[in-house]
Design a protein around this motif. Sequence first.
Motif, PDB file in Angstrom:
ATOM      1  N   ASP A 309      28.155  36.808  38.871  1.00 21.66           N
ATOM      2  CA  ASP A 309      28.871  37.561  39.838  1.00 21.66           C
ATOM      3  C   ASP A 309      28.013  38.300  40.158  1.00 21.66           C
ATOM      4  O   ASP A 309      27.661  39.049  41.901  1.00 21.66           O
ATOM      5  N   LYS A 436      38.371  42.713  30.939  1.00 21.66           N
ATOM      6  CA  LYS A 436      39.140  41.485  32.090  1.00 21.66           C
ATOM      7  C   LYS A 436      40.440  41.270  32.530  1.00 21.66           C
ATOM      8  O   LYS A 436      41.106  41.207  32.882  1.00 21.66           O
ATOM      9  N   ASP A 441      40.859  41.090  38.506  1.00 23.53           N
ATOM     10  CA  ASP A 441      39.469  40.221  39.547  1.00 23.53           C
ATOM     11  C   ASP A 441      37.726  40.867  39.190  1.00 23.53           C
ATOM     12  O   ASP A 441      37.167  40.947  40.902  1.00 23.53           O
ATOM     13  N   GLU A 444      35.153  39.936  40.875  1.00 23.88           N
ATOM     14  CA  GLU A 444      34.824  39.818  42.393  1.00 23.88           C
ATOM     15  C   GLU A 444      34.444  41.641  43.437  1.00 23.88           C
ATOM     16  O   GLU A 444      33.658  41.159  44.444  1.00 23.88           O
TER      17      GLU A 444
END
Length: 497
Positions: A309, A436, A441, A444
């Motif tokens: 990510d 988390k 998210d 993201e």
Amino acid sequence: MSFAKLDDLGRKLEALEHALSILGADEATHMAVGGGEKRAEAMSQLAGMYHAQAIAPEIGDWIASAKAEALTEDQILAIGEFERNYINATCLPTEFVQRRTAATLRSEQLWRELRPRGDWDSFLPALEGVVSLVREEAALRAAATGLSPYDALMDQYDPGNRTADIDAVFADLKSFLKEFVPTALVAQQERLARRPRKALNAHYPIEKQRELGLAAMRAVGFDFTHGSLAVSHHPFCGGVPSDVRMTTRYRTDEFLTSLMGVLHETGHALYEQGLPKGWSHWPLGKARGMGMHESQSLFVEMQIARSGDFWTYMLPLVHQHLGEDAILGWDVADILSEVNFVERGYIRVDADEVTYPLHVILRYELEQDLVSGKLEASQIPEAWDAKMIEYLGISTIDDPKDGPMQDVHWPGGAFGYFPSYTLGAMIAAQLGSAMKRDIPDMGEHMQRGDFTAINRWRADKVWSQASRYSTPDLIMKATGEALNAEHFKVHLTKRYG
């Protein structure tokens, strides 16, 4: 009022700490070689002034009197932490401190001289002297604190941590890793068979790397109005919360080492910048020990900066600052293969995320035996080799340079420090797991380069709490459970299994 006297003393001590920290950071980065002698003299005088004020006998009376005053909850906690620091500062006689200082300085000097050629036999007498002094120190600290000798040493670095708790957690982790390391290596070979590692074969100018590092620092939340980035032989994060001094080092044949170092040190810096400013002159307002500090740097480096990510966001920045040809043909998977490469090795500081804890557990187990007298310094090479073979499948019996002589900690008398490194990695994984749950998210957010929610969570759970609680209590309050190796094991399995 006695609380007011302690408050005034705290401001004076903070001013001296500030001066010493900035002088130390400057020495490692900008000071001319010829300034060393006078700088050492100045810092020695300031350190002497600090120590004299910090151990003044009237402080004990002020603490006792302050406890009887009408105090807020924070003030009560502040007095407790001040008293803990005072006991730790005054429990060693001046005569002992002088003997220890002389012995560890000589030991470190010999270590620097003898380590390059692995001359264990010549180094051993100095180390035996240090071990003897460490045992003496452990007994003095134990008598003053009521803790066991090794716990009393460890409490200086991670207040509240006890071997009774850590032994069980480390035993669980060690058992897992001894089986998981071969599994991770096989999985890595399978991945590399499908997608071989790519070489970094461009030239990476230092100024462009610096701009990339600054961009990464800015993205993850570093406040440049209260800190800066410089160059040193070994990366560090120093200074004071209002003026954090971060450093890195550069190689022009690759950029990842410097960038990952910058991100690691930024994790330390964010913690310092996030501490409560109103309590900065009290021990209560300081960071809560080395384990928690390492958890903050490793959270940024391991939980964030070694993830797909993060690199979805970061790779375009690399191209922007280093040029489109800097890593031609590389994508996120190639970067992850490089920054998450696993291999069995001799050197702790070069170890990867999977094998590193075994290096630390080895030292943790040996130094407990050294402090208790179950192991003598002369027996270290054989004991070290036996554990290296058992844990990592490699031998150091004929290589003291890359075996028991590789770290400066024991020559310098820093026993009880090593556990903090792996505790930090475990805490980081546990914080990541808890985060988390609260920010589903989170990935993201990282892909967008938006670390606002992530940093707000850490500020609330860790940074703003400073030293209000012991390390175990802070972990419990931040994550809802005691330190649990399962979170780290799940993290490693997901990334490397």
